[in-house]
Enzyme design. Structure first.
Site, mmCIF file in Angstrom:
data_model
loop_
_atom_site.group_PDB
_atom_site.id
_atom_site.type_symbol
_atom_site.label_atom_id
_atom_site.label_comp_id
_atom_site.label_asym_id
_atom_site.label_seq_id
_atom_site.Cartn_x
_atom_site.Cartn_y
_atom_site.Cartn_z
ATOM 1 N N SER A 1 0.869 -1.354 -0.166
ATOM 2 C CA SER A 1 0.005 0.033 -0.033
ATOM 3 C C SER A 1 1.026 1.409 -0.053
ATOM 4 C CB SER A 1 -0.864 -0.073 1.112
ATOM 5 O OG SER A 1 -0.202 -0.510 2.418
ATOM 6 N N ASP B 1 -6.973 -2.616 6.891
ATOM 7 C CA ASP B 1 -7.503 -3.777 7.129
ATOM 8 C C ASP B 1 -8.811 -3.855 6.178
ATOM 9 O OD1 ASP B 1 -6.398 -3.705 9.567
ATOM 10 O OD2 ASP B 1 -7.932 -2.535 10.722
#
Length: 319
Positions: A227, A259
């Site tokens: 990410s 998450d």
């Protein structure tokens, strides 16, 4: 594997009760007034479980939970309809205070120390994970480790999961991530800083990052998702390398975005979607989570709307 009975297990060794307070004009060393607040039974694996339930998947949660404030977690698990296999440990599950200041658009974290499970608790958790992995398609090990649990335990859990024929997914950082990588789980999701720490040098270029991810694929990690915050994420799997960029969104809080990304990837795995669709879904879910205050999106529609606006670029650079 794609039956309606696909079961996912999430393991959260260091859950927390998230107390999110909105404090306009927050200032250290001053009296601050809370405009609104909410308390959530959280922790990475707990948040991921909540999202997976929205896709209608069967989920079991495990990890360590303090006996003294377990009630808020038990209520969340029963509300979500997930099976509770947490190993109970004496004491209190930690509290994490997040102070959101809408004026400066900043988040201040105040994290309490957590539980200290002993060797007996760890052995019970390992047994539980082994038993649950027999029936599960995917087992997600997520979050930080409590005091007293050695990073090597993460690698051991992955060995156990793989031995039972389930796919191991890991979202952690530091020595725990290094231990995980040595055990070659199915999927890891570091951010660019965590990847740089893992390989011991800065990751300047996307090419560099992709080359590193491909090396990990070669060592047995099927999917590497990295990410990049608001710049999106890179997904490297089986000769493919995709950059997935979300549209510009109004960022309220980054809590839970990672998450949401894992949840999207795992749901996509369970539903048998190709990499591009998994990447699109995961990026949209992360972006939708950033647009709101709590760690869990209320429904999937906000993410669905964003899916069409995700830009996917192929980063094919020589084999």
């Amino acid at each position: 594997m794609h039956s309606a009975q696909t079961r996912i297990v999430t393991v959260t060794m260091n859950p927390a009760i998230d107390l999110a307070c909105t404090v306009p004009g927050f200032a250290a060393g001053a009296v601050n007034r809370v405009a609104e607040y909410q308390s959530d039974a959280a922790g990475k694996g707990v948040n991921i479980a909540g999202l997976l339930r929205k896709f209608g998947l069967l989920v079991t949660v495990t990890g360590f939970l303090g006996t003294e404030n377990a009630r808020i977690f038990e209520k969340r698990f029963s509300d979500l309809g997930v099976a509770d296999e947490f190993v109970r440990v004496p004491g209190e599950t930690r509290i994490g205070i997040k102070v959101l200041d809408p004026e400066s658009r900043s988040t201040t974290d105040i994290n309490f120390p957590g539980l200290t499970p002993d060797a007996g608790h760890m052995a019970r958790l390992t047994e539980t994970v082994a038993r649950l992995s027999r029936e599960a398609a995917v087992v997600v090990v997520a979050g930080s480790l409590p005091v007293g649990v050695a990073p090597e335990e993460v690698g051991r859990l992955i060995d156990v999961i793989k031995a039972q024929g389930a796919k191991a997914v890991v979202d952690t950082s530091g020595p725990a991530l290094a231990s995980a990588v040595r055990a070659a789980p199915w999927l890891i999701k570091p951010n660019d800083d965590e990847l740089a720490e893992l390989v011991g040098r800065p990751m300047g270029e996307l090419d560099d990052l992709v080359a590193e991810a491909r090396r990990m694929n070669a060592e047995g990690i099927a999917t590497v998702a990295v990410s990049l915050g608001s710049r999106g994420a890179v997904f490297v799997e089986d000769g493919q390398a995709l950059l997935s960029r979300p549209p510009k969104v109004e960022a309220v809080s980054t809590v839970g975005a990672g998450d949401a990304m894992i949840g999207g990837l795992v749901a996509g795995m369970a539903l048998g979607l190709p990499l591009e669709e998994r990447a699109r879904r995961a990026t949209a879910l992360a972006a939708a989570t950033v647009m709101q205050a709590g760690p869990a999106i209320k429904d999937l529609n906000a993410a669905k709307v964003l899916e069409a606006r995700i830009e996917i670029t192929n980063l094919q650079m020589g084999g």
